[in-house]
Design a protein around this motif. Structure first.
Motif, short mmCIF file in Angstrom:
data_model
loop_
_atom_site.label_atom_id
_atom_site.label_comp_id
_atom_site.label_asym_id
_atom_site.label_seq_id
_atom_site.Cartn_x
_atom_site.Cartn_y
_atom_site.Cartn_z
N SER A 70 0.83 -1.20 0.00
CA SER A 70 0.00 0.00 0.00
C SER A 70 0.87 1.25 0.00
N PHE A 71 1.88 1.26 0.85
CA PHE A 71 2.77 2.42 0.94
C PHE A 71 3.51 2.64 -0.38
N LEU A 72 4.04 1.57 -0.96
CA LEU A 72 4.76 1.71 -2.23
C LEU A 72 3.84 2.20 -3.35
N ALA A 73 2.62 1.71 -3.38
CA ALA A 73 1.67 2.18 -4.40
C ALA A 73 1.40 3.67 -4.22
N CYS A 74 1.22 4.11 -2.99
CA CYS A 74 1.00 5.54 -2.73
C CYS A 74 2.20 6.38 -3.15
N ILE A 75 3.39 5.88 -2.87
CA ILE A 75 4.61 6.61 -3.25
C ILE A 75 4.72 6.70 -4.77
N ILE A 76 4.43 5.62 -5.47
CA ILE A 76 4.47 5.65 -6.93
C ILE A 76 3.47 6.65 -7.48
N ILE A 77 2.27 6.66 -6.92
CA ILE A 77 1.26 7.63 -7.35
C ILE A 77 1.73 9.05 -7.07
N GLU A 78 2.35 9.24 -5.92
CA GLU A 78 2.88 10.58 -5.59
C GLU A 78 3.99 10.99 -6.54
N LEU A 79 4.89 10.08 -6.83
CA LEU A 79 6.02 10.39 -7.72
C LEU A 79 5.56 10.69 -9.15
N GLN A 80 4.48 10.05 -9.60
CA GLN A 80 4.00 10.33 -10.95
C GLN A 80 3.51 11.77 -11.09
N GLN A 81 3.27 12.43 -9.96
CA GLN A 81 2.84 13.82 -10.01
C GLN A 81 3.97 14.76 -10.46
N LEU A 82 5.18 14.25 -10.44
CA LEU A 82 6.30 15.04 -10.94
C LEU A 82 6.31 15.11 -12.47
N TYR A 83 5.60 14.19 -13.10
CA TYR A 83 5.48 14.17 -14.56
C TYR A 83 4.44 15.20 -14.96
N LYS A 84 4.83 16.18 -15.76
CA LYS A 84 3.98 17.34 -16.03
C LYS A 84 3.56 17.47 -17.50
N ALA A 85 3.46 16.36 -18.23
CA ALA A 85 2.96 16.44 -19.61
C ALA A 85 1.54 17.01 -19.58
N PHE A 105 3.18 17.12 -6.41
CA PHE A 105 4.04 16.37 -5.50
C PHE A 105 4.26 17.15 -4.21
N ALA A 106 4.15 16.45 -3.09
CA ALA A 106 4.48 17.04 -1.78
C ALA A 106 5.13 15.95 -0.92
N LEU A 107 6.30 16.22 -0.43
CA LEU A 107 7.00 15.25 0.40
C LEU A 107 6.19 14.91 1.66
N SER A 108 5.46 15.88 2.18
CA SER A 108 4.65 15.62 3.37
C SER A 108 3.60 14.55 3.12
N ASP A 109 3.15 14.42 1.88
CA ASP A 109 2.18 13.37 1.55
C ASP A 109 2.77 11.99 1.80
#
Length: 135
Positions: A70-85, A105-109
């Motif tokens: 669950s945590f890894l899935a959330c992190i992957i979803i958070e990291l994809q927010q860095l993609y700005k196409a 993206f927010a590190l606090s998330d």
């Protein structure tokens, strides 16, 4: 399917469904919540909700494995927010995809996701231990 397993699956599905409106309420009605919950509650409950959903799908998998997944899935979803196409930015600003994919993206998330997964695991542990004692 054994009655206890069916009960477990049903309960986690209900917990998954209940977590959604509570998490959304922190975003839709922020004035009704203290600042800490208003700011971070939705992200914590996002991870908790995902944990309950995975527990519903995989009722016999170890809690720690589901917590990590669950945590890894959330992190992957958070990291994809860095993609700005432009196409995905547009997609993120639609209601359902904005809820699922987030906006920025927010590190606090990431900290909130860890807390949410631990919350889900703690609830699951308490429930499943009480069932084991009740047998």
């Amino acid at each position: 399917m054994k009655p206890m397993r069916a009960k477990k699956i049903f309960l986690y599905f209900v917990l998954f469904l209940l977590t959604i409106p509570i998490g959304m309420a922190t975003r839709l009605y922020p004035n009704y919540f203290p600042d800490l919950i208003r700011i971070y509650g939705g992200d914590v409950l996002y991870a908790t909700c995902l944990f309950f959903f995975l527990r519903f799908l995989f009722p016999v998998t170890e809690l720690v494995k589901l917590g990590i997944l669950s945590f890894l899935a959330c992190i992957i979803i958070e990291l994809q927010q860095l993609y700005k196409a432009s196409w995905i930015v547009h997609l993120r600003h639609t209601f359902p995809f904005g809820l699922i994919l987030g906006y920025d993206f927010a590190l606090s998330d990431c900290i909130c996701y860890a807390i949410g997964c631990l919350l889900g695991m703690s609830i699951a542990l308490l429930l499943e231990r009480s069932w084991a004692l009740g047998r």
